[in-house]
Design a protein around this motif. Structure first.
Motif, PDB file in Angstrom:
ATOM      1  N   LYS A  34      32.534  36.801  42.750  1.00 56.34           N
ATOM      2  CA  LYS A  34      33.202  37.818  42.112  1.00 56.34           C
ATOM      3  C   LYS A  34      32.985  39.512  42.372  1.00 56.34           C
ATOM      4  CE  LYS A  34      30.144  38.151  37.609  1.00 56.34           C
ATOM      5  NZ  LYS A  34      29.862  37.711  37.396  1.00 56.34           N
ATOM      6  N   PRO A  35      32.396  39.143  43.340  1.00 54.52           N
ATOM      7  CA  PRO A  35      32.473  40.623  44.398  1.00 54.52           C
ATOM      8  C   PRO A  35      33.667  40.925  44.638  1.00 54.52           C
ATOM      9  CG  PRO A  35      30.492  39.886  45.024  1.00 54.52           C
ATOM     10  CD  PRO A  35      31.143  39.098  44.740  1.00 54.52           C
ATOM     11  N   MET A  36      35.371  40.354  44.895  1.00 55.20           N
ATOM     12  CA  MET A  36      35.986  39.929  46.075  1.00 55.20           C
ATOM     13  C   MET A  36      37.004  39.517  44.582  1.00 55.20           C
ATOM     14  SD  MET A  36      36.357  39.605  48.867  1.00 55.20           S
ATOM     15  CE  MET A  36      37.789  39.863  49.065  1.00 55.20           C
ATOM     16  N   SER A  47      37.157  43.829  43.676  1.00 54.35           N
ATOM     17  CA  SER A  47      37.337  44.320  44.436  1.00 54.35           C
ATOM     18  C   SER A  47      39.336  44.351  44.253  1.00 54.35           C
ATOM     19  CB  SER A  47      37.426  44.255  45.911  1.00 54.35           C
ATOM     20  OG  SER A  47      38.013  44.565  47.185  1.00 54.35           O
ATOM     21  N   LEU A  74      34.594  48.596  47.926  1.00 56.47           N
ATOM     22  CA  LEU A  74      34.059  47.070  46.908  1.00 56.47           C
ATOM     23  C   LEU A  74      34.140  46.086  48.530  1.00 56.47           C
ATOM     24  CD1 LEU A  74      34.633  47.359  43.048  1.00 56.47           C
ATOM     25  CD2 LEU A  74      32.387  47.863  44.408  1.00 56.47           C
ATOM     26  N   LEU A  75      35.741  45.940  48.601  1.00 59.37           N
ATOM     27  CA  LEU A  75      35.990  44.808  49.617  1.00 59.37           C
ATOM     28  C   LEU A  75      34.997  45.024  50.811  1.00 59.37           C
ATOM     29  CD1 LEU A  75      38.124  43.230  50.831  1.00 59.37           C
ATOM     30  CD2 LEU A  75      39.395  44.241  51.322  1.00 59.37           C
ATOM     31  N   THR A 130      31.510  44.195  50.285  1.00 61.01           N
ATOM     32  CA  THR A 130      31.301  43.300  50.519  1.00 61.01           C
ATOM     33  C   THR A 130      31.438  41.923  51.681  1.00 61.01           C
ATOM     34  OG1 THR A 130      32.458  42.871  47.985  1.00 61.01           O
ATOM     35  CG2 THR A 130      32.625  40.775  49.422  1.00 61.01           C
ATOM     36  N   SER A 167      28.219  40.270  53.239  1.00 61.26           N
ATOM     37  CA  SER A 167      28.708  39.011  53.773  1.00 61.26           C
ATOM     38  C   SER A 167      28.199  38.643  55.718  1.00 61.26           C
ATOM     39  CB  SER A 167      30.170  38.458  53.685  1.00 61.26           C
ATOM     40  OG  SER A 167      30.323  37.123  54.286  1.00 61.26           O
TER      41      SER A 167
END
Length: 151
Positions: free
Chosen positions: A83-85, A88, A135-136, A139, A143
């Motif tokens: 979802k985060p990717m 982004s 956001l990238l 993330t 990670s």
């Protein structure tokens, strides 16, 4: 589905805002918008950020198309997941597509968000790209921290 939804919404809002600006404010004119923080200033940019490389608008459209194609390829391949990717990449692809549409149709992008702090003039596609990059980076940082690869 989240990726596509975000990308389509970004493109639609960006293009509608640019249509409104082109129809409401003459090129070079400025309208105070948000107290002393933001002006709506109609600027046509045939280059890239900070008006660099003027006259190469359609070339930058090609770069945007290649970027979008790359994201779609890696999403289909399964290398871009989660979802985060999706969020982004939705912002990044929507912003790239919004500016590419302008560059293909007009050879330049319509910019109109001029912050009084003096950081140039942007459009909503540029804002979406900035959001996508932030956001990238978040993330990626989360990670790395979760995997403890930084030790």
């Amino acid at each position: 589905m989240l990726f596509y939804s975000i990308a389509v919404v970004v493109i639609a809002i960006d293009q509608l805002a640019k249509i409104w600006i082109r129809g409401s404010i003459a090129v070079g004119d400025s309208v105070p918008f948000w107290d002393s923080v933001l002006n709506l200033t109609h600027y046509e940019n045939s280059g890239m950020a900070h008006s660099l490389f003027q006259g190469y608008g359609r070339l930058f459209a090609l770069f945007a198309i290649l970027f979008i194609s790359g994201v779609l390829y890696y999403r289909k391949k399964g290398d871009v997941k989660g979802k985060p990717m999706d969020i982004s990449m939705g912002f990044l692809v929507g912003g790239a597509a919004g500016n590419a549409i302008d560059r293909i149709l007009f050879g330049k992008v319509t910019d109109f968000l001029e912050f009084t702090s003096g950081h140039g003039i942007l459009n909503l596609a540029d804002v979406a790209i900035n959001i996508g990059v932030v956001l990238l980076l978040i993330t990626a940082a989360v990670s790395i921290i979760m995997r403890k690869e930084f030790l």
